[in-house]
Write a protein that holds these residues in place. Structure first.
Motif, PDB file in Angstrom:
ATOM      1  N   GLN A 233       0.829  -1.214   0.000  1.00 50.62           N
ATOM      2  CA  GLN A 233       0.000   0.000   0.000  1.00 50.62           C
ATOM      3  C   GLN A 233       0.862   1.263   0.000  1.00 50.62           C
ATOM      4  OE1 GLN A 233      -2.682  -0.685   3.366  1.00 50.62           O
ATOM      5  NE2 GLN A 233      -4.374  -0.907   1.910  1.00 50.62           N
ATOM      6  N   SER A 234       2.055   1.174   0.588  1.00 55.23           N
ATOM      7  CA  SER A 234       2.974   2.306   0.562  1.00 55.23           C
ATOM      8  C   SER A 234       3.398   2.610  -0.872  1.00 55.23           C
ATOM      9  CB  SER A 234       4.207   2.006   1.423  1.00 55.23           C
ATOM     10  OG  SER A 234       5.135   3.053   1.362  1.00 55.23           O
ATOM     11  N   LEU A 235       3.660   1.563  -1.633  1.00 51.71           N
ATOM     12  CA  LEU A 235       4.015   1.729  -3.045  1.00 51.71           C
ATOM     13  C   LEU A 235       2.835   2.276  -3.838  1.00 51.71           C
ATOM     14  CD1 LEU A 235       6.093   1.309  -5.312  1.00 51.71           C
ATOM     15  CD2 LEU A 235       5.210  -1.039  -5.569  1.00 51.71           C
ATOM     16  N   VAL A 236       1.629   1.771  -3.555  1.00 55.42           N
ATOM     17  CA  VAL A 236       0.414   2.266  -4.225  1.00 55.42           C
ATOM     18  C   VAL A 236       0.204   3.744  -3.907  1.00 55.42           C
ATOM     19  CG1 VAL A 236      -2.107   2.060  -4.345  1.00 55.42           C
ATOM     20  CG2 VAL A 236      -0.688  -0.005  -4.264  1.00 55.42           C
ATOM     21  N   PHE A 237       0.420   4.103  -2.639  1.00 55.12           N
ATOM     22  CA  PHE A 237       0.286   5.501  -2.220  1.00 55.12           C
ATOM     23  C   PHE A 237       1.267   6.396  -2.975  1.00 55.12           C
ATOM     24  CE2 PHE A 237       2.149   8.852   0.474  1.00 55.12           C
ATOM     25  CZ  PHE A 237       1.048   9.686   0.597  1.00 55.12           C
ATOM     26  N   LEU A 238       2.516   5.939  -3.114  1.00 53.31           N
ATOM     27  CA  LEU A 238       3.528   6.730  -3.824  1.00 53.31           C
ATOM     28  C   LEU A 238       3.128   6.968  -5.273  1.00 53.31           C
ATOM     29  CD1 LEU A 238       6.312   8.074  -3.967  1.00 53.31           C
ATOM     30  CD2 LEU A 238       7.281   5.825  -4.491  1.00 53.31           C
ATOM     31  N   ILE A 239       2.691   5.904  -5.950  1.00 55.69           N
ATOM     32  CA  ILE A 239       2.279   6.031  -7.358  1.00 55.69           C
ATOM     33  C   ILE A 239       1.078   6.954  -7.481  1.00 55.69           C
ATOM     34  CG2 ILE A 239       1.369   4.773  -9.352  1.00 55.69           C
ATOM     35  CD1 ILE A 239       2.989   2.316  -8.302  1.00 55.69           C
ATOM     36  N   PHE A 240       0.083   6.738  -6.603  1.00 58.03           N
ATOM     37  CA  PHE A 240      -1.122   7.570  -6.647  1.00 58.03           C
ATOM     38  C   PHE A 240      -0.801   9.045  -6.379  1.00 58.03           C
ATOM     39  CE2 PHE A 240      -4.277   9.660  -3.853  1.00 58.03           C
ATOM     40  CZ  PHE A 240      -5.252   9.918  -4.806  1.00 58.03           C
ATOM     41  N   LEU A 241       0.055   9.303  -5.374  1.00 63.19           N
ATOM     42  CA  LEU A 241       0.384  10.688  -5.019  1.00 63.19           C
ATOM     43  C   LEU A 241       1.159  11.380  -6.136  1.00 63.19           C
ATOM     44  CD1 LEU A 241       0.180  12.853  -2.845  1.00 63.19           C
ATOM     45  CD2 LEU A 241       2.329  12.026  -1.887  1.00 63.19           C
ATOM     46  N   LEU A 242       2.058  10.649  -6.789  1.00 63.01           N
ATOM     47  CA  LEU A 242       2.806  11.224  -7.918  1.00 63.01           C
ATOM     48  C   LEU A 242       1.864  11.615  -9.050  1.00 63.01           C
ATOM     49  CD1 LEU A 242       5.946   8.888  -8.063  1.00 63.01           C
ATOM     50  CD2 LEU A 242       5.878  11.293  -7.347  1.00 63.01           C
ATOM     51  N   ILE A 243       0.871  10.758  -9.312  1.00 69.75           N
ATOM     52  CA  ILE A 243      -0.119  11.060 -10.357  1.00 69.75           C
ATOM     53  C   ILE A 243      -0.949  12.280  -9.955  1.00 69.75           C
ATOM     54  CG2 ILE A 243      -2.185  10.222 -11.554  1.00 69.75           C
ATOM     55  CD1 ILE A 243      -0.976   7.369 -11.296  1.00 69.75           C
TER      56      ILE A 243
END
Length: 398
Positions: free
Chosen positions: A301-311
């Motif tokens: 979920q940390s990785l998902v959060f990073l990708i989502f936040l960058l987008i």
């Protein structure tokens, strides 16, 4: 008595300025003390002007966009400035209350949780490295480094910095409140002065123009007026667009994290929205803190959060903010980075916040000056490009 010609007049002016600068450095302590006293005397009025500037932004919105549609008769139109001022002050006070009672506790909770869970994060990170054959060889080195550091002592020092007396960014809010209560006269004077400025802003603008045009030549007065108008519009546009853009980003992060079922959604939305006011540095710090907190719950979920936040940040930076700011803050990236670095090194966080609009003003004035000089020399932008290309080719040939 004969008047001095222009050359001698300029020479005399340079000599007088040099003498004043010399004595200012010679008596630097006295000058510093005098400036400190002067600033202390005018401090309530400076605070009042800053408050007036901030309150004037929503006040203009209510005057021109809201109440003007409600009150249409001549008698009721007189109520528009007073109602706009009262509404703006209510919103401002409400914002301060929310900030002190909601946002600061949330940020404090995030920092405290991060400090408490940081050792767990490091152990989980090592375990994650051990699971992969490529990164496994780095896990032992990192584990030895972790064991060599006294993390309890380090975490106590970090906690003391954030939560203790050394540099407590949260207790500073309490100290500000205490200092406000101890300097009630200054606060009351600032509030009264800001209200006076807002009520009489049209008359004060006329008075300022009278003073400027009576003291300076018309061309100089026009230039001063132009710079003042540019400064106000740039700062106003920057604050309005940045505040609305950060709010939209916070809501976008909150909604996205709820949909993706990522933990700490409310905390992340608040931290990202606040950090967005400090370009480059702020979002990076907020991202790292939230990634560590989420990583402890779930590395995936940390990785998902990073990708989502960058987008989300790309959408905000490329679409939302340019649409709100328009062309008022049109700075090249290099100017933004340099202005933040200089502003931060000189005045800290406040310097970072105001550096971009100040740099935008200087950039606009400098471009206008260069365009004027090039026009006088009859050199077009196309010729500048051609000359640049010729110089480039010459370098390549050598």
């Amino acid at each position: 008595m004969k008047k001095l010609d222009q050359k001698n007049s300029q020479l005399l002016r340079v000599i007088l300025i040099s003498i004043l600068v010399f004595f200012a450095f010679w008596y630097i302590k006295n000058v510093t003390n005098a400036l400190a006293v002067f600033i202390a005397v005018i401090q309530p009025f400076l605070i009042g002007f800053m408050l007036a500037f901030i309150i004037n932004l929503p006040m203009n919105f209510f005057e021109k966009k809201v109440f003007v549609k409600v009150f249409k008769t001549e008698k009721t139109k007189k109520l528009i400035p007073a109602l706009s001022l009262i509404t703006s002050w209510i919103l401002f006070i409400l914002g301060i209350v929310i900030f002190l009672n909601v946002l600061i506790p949330r940020i404090s909770s995030a920092v405290t949780t991060l400090i408490e869970r940081f050792p767990v994060f490091l152990n989980d990170f090592v375990k994650l490295l051990n699971k992969n054959q490529i990164t496994k060889r780095f896990a032992d080195d990192i584990q030895r480094y972790i064991n060599s550091v006294d993390w309890n002592k380090t975490l106590v020092q970090v906690r003391d910095y954030f939560m203790g007396e050394a540099g407590n960014i949260f207790d500073k809010t309490t100290s500000i409140i205490n200092s406000v209560s101890s300097t009630l006269v200054t606060v009351v004077t600032s509030l009264i002065f800001s209200v006076f400025v807002l009520i009489n802003k049209k008359d004060l603008k006329i008075l300022a123009n009278r003073i400027i045009y009576s003291l300076f030549k018309k061309d100089t007065a026009d230039e001063i007026n132009k710079v003042a108008s540019l400064s106000y519009s740039t700062f106003a546009s920057y604050i309005n667009s940045k505040a609305l853009s950060s709010l939209i980003l916070g809501l976008l992060v909150l909604t996205g994290m709820f949909i993706l079922k990522i933990p700490f959604a409310a905390m992340a939305a608040i931290m990202v929205a606040i950090a967005d006011f400090i370009p480059y540095v702020g979002p990076l710090i907020a991202t790292i803190i939230m990634m560590i907190l989420i990583f402890i719950e779930s590395p995936f979920q940390s990785l998902v959060f990073l990708i989502f936040l960058l987008i989300a940040q790309q959408v905000q930076g490329s679409i939302i903010y340019p649409a709100l700011a328009g062309k008022t803050i049109g700075l090249p990236s290099i100017w933004v980075i340099v202005s933040i670095a200089i502003g931060g090194s000189l005045f800290g966080v406040v310097g970072m916040l105001v550096s971009i609009p100040i740099a935008s003003i200087l950039y606009t004035l400098m471009n206008e000056k260069m365009d004027k000089k090039l026009e006088e020399k009859e050199i077009s932008k196309e010729q500048i490009k051609e000359l640049s290309e010729k110089v480039h080719y010459k370098k390549d040939e050598n």
